[in-house]
Scaffold this motif. Structure first.
Motif, mmCIF file in Angstrom:
data_model
loop_
_atom_site.group_PDB
_atom_site.id
_atom_site.type_symbol
_atom_site.label_atom_id
_atom_site.label_comp_id
_atom_site.label_asym_id
_atom_site.label_seq_id
_atom_site.Cartn_x
_atom_site.Cartn_y
_atom_site.Cartn_z
ATOM 1 N N UNK A 146 -41.047 23.524 -7.479
ATOM 2 C CA UNK A 146 -41.733 23.263 -6.210
ATOM 3 C C UNK A 146 -42.307 21.856 -6.190
ATOM 4 N N UNK A 147 -41.731 21.003 -6.989
ATOM 5 C CA UNK A 147 -42.121 19.594 -6.976
ATOM 6 C C UNK A 147 -43.495 19.314 -7.575
ATOM 7 N N UNK A 148 -44.096 20.311 -8.198
ATOM 8 C CA UNK A 148 -45.387 20.082 -8.855
ATOM 9 C C UNK A 148 -45.127 20.040 -10.359
ATOM 10 N N UNK A 149 -45.552 18.963 -10.995
ATOM 11 C CA UNK A 149 -45.263 18.802 -12.425
ATOM 12 C C UNK A 149 -46.476 19.226 -13.233
ATOM 13 N N UNK A 150 -46.240 20.109 -14.170
ATOM 14 C CA UNK A 150 -47.345 20.751 -14.894
ATOM 15 C C UNK A 150 -47.257 20.476 -16.382
ATOM 16 N N UNK A 151 -48.431 20.482 -17.007
ATOM 17 C CA UNK A 151 -48.468 20.531 -18.460
ATOM 18 C C UNK A 151 -49.088 21.877 -18.810
ATOM 19 N N UNK A 152 -48.478 22.568 -19.758
ATOM 20 C CA UNK A 152 -48.983 23.882 -20.153
ATOM 21 C C UNK A 152 -49.403 23.857 -21.608
ATOM 22 N N UNK A 153 -50.547 24.446 -21.889
ATOM 23 C CA UNK A 153 -50.998 24.572 -23.280
ATOM 24 C C UNK A 153 -51.962 25.756 -23.352
ATOM 25 N N UNK A 154 -52.526 25.964 -24.539
ATOM 26 C CA UNK A 154 -53.467 27.091 -24.690
ATOM 27 C C UNK A 154 -54.868 26.581 -25.003
ATOM 28 N N UNK A 155 -55.867 27.238 -24.386
ATOM 29 C CA UNK A 155 -57.256 26.855 -24.674
ATOM 30 C C UNK A 155 -57.698 27.481 -26.004
ATOM 31 N N UNK B 206 -52.620 25.638 -17.169
ATOM 32 C CA UNK B 206 -51.674 24.749 -16.479
ATOM 33 C C UNK B 206 -52.466 23.683 -15.754
ATOM 34 N N UNK B 207 -52.189 22.431 -16.070
ATOM 35 C CA UNK B 207 -52.828 21.298 -15.382
ATOM 36 C C UNK B 207 -51.752 20.417 -14.783
ATOM 37 N N UNK B 208 -52.170 19.634 -13.816
ATOM 38 C CA UNK B 208 -51.278 18.611 -13.279
ATOM 39 C C UNK B 208 -50.886 17.665 -14.430
ATOM 40 N N UNK B 209 -49.602 17.342 -14.512
ATOM 41 C CA UNK B 209 -49.121 16.588 -15.685
ATOM 42 C C UNK B 209 -49.272 15.077 -15.466
ATOM 43 N N UNK C 13 -49.349 14.074 -19.412
ATOM 44 C CA UNK C 13 -50.134 14.665 -20.511
ATOM 45 C C UNK C 13 -49.255 15.529 -21.404
ATOM 46 N N UNK C 14 -48.104 15.947 -20.867
ATOM 47 C CA UNK C 14 -47.193 16.759 -21.681
ATOM 48 C C UNK C 14 -46.637 15.958 -22.863
ATOM 49 N N UNK C 15 -46.848 14.644 -22.852
ATOM 50 C CA UNK C 15 -46.447 13.852 -24.026
ATOM 51 C C UNK C 15 -47.609 13.705 -25.009
ATOM 52 N N UNK C 16 -48.726 14.346 -24.676
ATOM 53 C CA UNK C 16 -49.926 14.204 -25.511
ATOM 54 C C UNK C 16 -50.032 15.294 -26.561
#
Ligand code: FES
Ligand SMILES: [Fe+2]
Length: 313
Positions: free
Chosen positions: A1-10, A17-20, A29-32
């Motif tokens: 849906x054109x929204x780029x997300x970064x996923x991780x666990x707290x 899921x945050x905006x990437x 941030x997905x490269x972090x």
């Protein structure tokens, strides 16, 4: 849906899921790195909490968090059936995502497939719930043409629509010859669950079941990521059956990818669709009506209507 997300666990292990996009210089941030349940940007080390607020700016460590810029968007996540579902609105999804039936239940065996289609969600749903194509696209694998008349009942439901087939032919089918006894009778139900799920359910009178549930995620208008769970229950050797069924299912879904690619290419070549819809395109109109209603906030088709049709398979 054109929204780029970064996923991780707290820190508690919950999916986040945050905006990437780092608020500072927009690095993904997905490269972090994930450090103690927070995500750190690889460029200047800005660190984000699970709610998207900035936790740390190393170059400004002498300042309080309160004076940091606003953070980034965070999205509600639900973990269910070993998938993470992300709701792109700022309200949690209601109702919850459609479950994959019988997944992880004792006595059932499942496997997953992820398939990218160059097709819209509507086209994918129609394909998964369309009986007559199997005779041609999957000839010999799933079904071969017999022109046998089959009765079917189409019903509208509170959350979609379904069609039930009675005693469809199973001759010359690589799938059914191995997986079902010829003597057992079979009931087959195709169901659309709004907004974007299809289930294909085969029940045999000898307590053998196969269910194929596909959930369609729109990547772009004409690109759809399809998450499929195949769940089945057989009397014995279920893991051996899986060894046979898994590659076969991949092959069958590839055939669908190819036919929908051919459709997309041709629709593009002719600058748009020009479809004929006939009575035996059983769920086509209902899927369209439902999805259109959801997009435009209109009432979907009324539940509880039923009609019988005859279809030659
Ligand atoms: S771009 Fe992310 S910290 Fe600078
Ligand atoms: Fe198919």
């Amino acid at each position: 849906m054109g929204t780029h997300l970064v996923l991780f666990r707290d820190v508690q292990g919950h999916a986040v899921a945050l905006e990437d996009r780092c608020r500072h210089r927009n690095i993904p941030l997905s490269q972090g790195k994930v450090i103690n349940g927070k995500i750190e940007c690889p460029y200047h080390g800005w660190c984000y909490h699970a709610d998207g607020n900035i936790a740390e700016i190393p170059a400004n460590a002498h300042l309080s968090e309160r004076v940091y810029p606003v953070g980034i968007s965070s999205f509600h996540c639900v973990e269910q059936d070993d998938y993470v579902w992300v709701c792109l609105s700022n309200q949690p999804a209601n109702p919850k995502p459609v479950p994959f039936p019988n997944y992880a239940e004792s006595g059932w065996v499942s496997f997953h497939m992820k398939t990218r289609f160059n097709a819209s969600v509507d086209a994918c749903l129609e394909n998964f719930l369309d009986c007559p194509h199997a005779t041609y696209v999957h000839r010999g694998w799933f079904r071969s043409p017999t022109k046998k008349k089959v009765e079917a009942t189409v019903r509208t439901l509170e959350d979609g629509a379904e069609v039930e087939y009675f005693e469809e032919p199973r001759v010359k089918s690589a799938v059914w010859s191995l997986l079902s006894s010829k003597k057992a009778s079979m009931k087959h139900t195709d169901r659309f669950i709004a907004p974007a799920t299809s289930t294909v359910d085969y029940v045999f009178s000898n307590n053998v079941h196969y269910k194929i549930t596909s959930s369609c995620t729109p990547i772009e208008k004409n690109i759809t990521e399809v998450y499929t769970v195949v769940t089945f229950k057989v009397k014995w050797f279920s893991h051996l059956v899986r060894l046979y069924f898994q590659p076969l299912s991949k092959l069958i879904i590839r055939q669908d990818v190819n036919i929908l690619q051919a459709q997309a290419d041709n629709v593009k070549k002719f600058s748009g669709e020009q479809f004929s819809v006939i009575e035996t395109d059983v769920l086509y109109k209902l899927i369209k009506q439902w999805r259109l209603a959801m997009h435009s906030n209109h009432e979907p088709p009324i539940a509880g209507e039923e009609r019988k049709i005859e279809i030659s398979l």
